[in-house]
Each structure stands twice: as C-alpha cells, then as structure tokens.
Design a protein around this motif. Structure first.
Motif, PDB file in Angstrom:
ATOM      1  N   LEU A 132       8.462 -44.566 -28.718  1.00 10.44           N
ATOM      2  CA  LEU A 132       8.817 -45.058 -30.046  1.00 10.44           C
ATOM      3  C   LEU A 132       7.741 -44.775 -31.084  1.00 10.44           C
ATOM      4  O   LEU A 132       8.023 -44.758 -32.281  1.00 10.44           O
ATOM      5  CB  LEU A 132       9.118 -46.560 -29.987  1.00 10.44           C
ATOM      6  N   ASP A 169       6.679 -39.256 -33.440  1.00  9.81           N
ATOM      7  CA  ASP A 169       7.563 -38.896 -34.555  1.00  9.81           C
ATOM      8  C   ASP A 169       8.804 -38.149 -34.084  1.00  9.81           C
ATOM      9  O   ASP A 169       9.822 -38.144 -34.759  1.00  9.81           O
ATOM     10  CB  ASP A 169       6.805 -38.020 -35.555  1.00  9.81           C
ATOM     11  N   SER A 195      12.864 -41.284 -31.614  1.00  7.65           N
ATOM     12  CA  SER A 195      12.876 -42.658 -32.112  1.00  7.65           C
ATOM     13  C   SER A 195      13.622 -43.579 -31.155  1.00  7.65           C
ATOM     14  O   SER A 195      13.928 -44.699 -31.502  1.00  7.65           O
ATOM     15  CB  SER A 195      13.521 -42.711 -33.493  1.00  7.65           C
ATOM     16  N   PHE A 253      12.862 -51.044 -31.083  1.00 11.54           N
ATOM     17  CA  PHE A 253      12.203 -50.283 -32.144  1.00 11.54           C
ATOM     18  C   PHE A 253      10.832 -50.900 -32.379  1.00 11.54           C
ATOM     19  O   PHE A 253      10.562 -52.032 -31.965  1.00 11.54           O
ATOM     20  CB  PHE A 253      13.046 -50.262 -33.429  1.00 11.54           C
TER      21      PHE A 253
END
Length: 155
Positions: A53, A56, A59, A73
């Motif tokens: 997470l 880059d 995700s 997240f």
C-alpha cells in the motif's frame, strides 16, 4: 502510551542536556504516542501489506493477503479498513477503523482497557465499542481470550 514517546524525548534531551522537568503530557502527546505505537505494530505484523500500500505502483494488497477482504488503505501511515462503510453516515473512526493484529500485546492492552472502562462488560459489548475505532483480526476470539484472563471477572 505517551510514555513511549515521552521517554524517547527525555532521553534525547538528556543527551543534549536540555531536560524540562516541568513538562506536562498533553492530548497531542497522547495522540502522537498512540499513532507511533500503532504504526510500529502494523509494520511488524503486516509488513507485506504496508509495503504494497505504500508503493506508488499498487494501491491494493495481494489477493493472497489475510487482509485482502478488508480492502485496506493507508491513512497517515496507519492501515485502515476500506470498503462500503466509507460512504456511511458514521464518524470517521467508525467508517474506517484501524486494523489491529490478533494476539499481540498492544491489541490485548487495548481490549483490556476497553473491558475495564466498560465496567468489565461482556464480549459483545466490548466488541461493539472496539468496533467504533478498531478492527481486530479475529476479534471475537481475541476479546473472549482476554476477558477469560480477567482476574476480576473470574472472581
């Protein structure tokens, strides 16, 4: 929990010879200490998920992860539960609770704290109050285990 960061600050100040003996612990000190402890706990217990997470490129966590069904997240360095609750009419902490690992000392301390604060309430009540802020992996079993170890409740 703030003792963790306060001791760190005091030791650094001793090294620099600038100790303030009249320092008072503030609410922001407590929040910062809790944040630092949770970040450290999650980085040691969920290193692959944090790495996935934080990058880059991806995700999302891998499908093989134990947290994949939670749609986690990163929020300010802390893993939180994602999903449909983000659009619910709840408080920010209840919409996206912080993910805590099972059978860890910090997790047990949080459960014990809530259990004692609620007057040694039962498993379901403790779980519902914890759910307002935290998502504990295998929470039902962890809360049951901690409550069964409570000396006051055993009496």
């Amino acid at each position: 929990m703030s003792v963790f960061l306060q001791v760190k600050r005091i030791l650094l100040d001793r090294e620099r010879k600038t100790v303030d003996e009249n320092y008072i612990v503030t609410a922001s000190d407590l929040d910062n200490a809790e944040h630092a402890i949770l970040v450290h706990l999650q980085r040691t217990c969920f290193p692959d998920e944090v790495k996935d997470l934080s990058s880059d490129v991806a995700s999302k966590v891998k499908v093989s992860s134990s947290l994949a069904s939670l749609d986690p997240f990163m929020d300010n360095g802390v893993l939180r539960v994602g999903g449909r609750l983000r659009s619910a009419n709840l408080s920010d902490a209840a919409e996206c609770p912080i993910i805590l690992p099972k059978s860890q000392h910090v997790t047990d301390l949080i459960i014990r704290s809530v259990h004692a604060r609620l007057g040694h309430a039962g498993r379901n009540h403790v779980l519902s109050v914890l759910g307002e802020r935290y998502w504990i992996v295998h929470g039902n079993a962890n809360v049951r285990r901690v409550i069964n170890q409570c000396i006051l409740c055993l009496r």
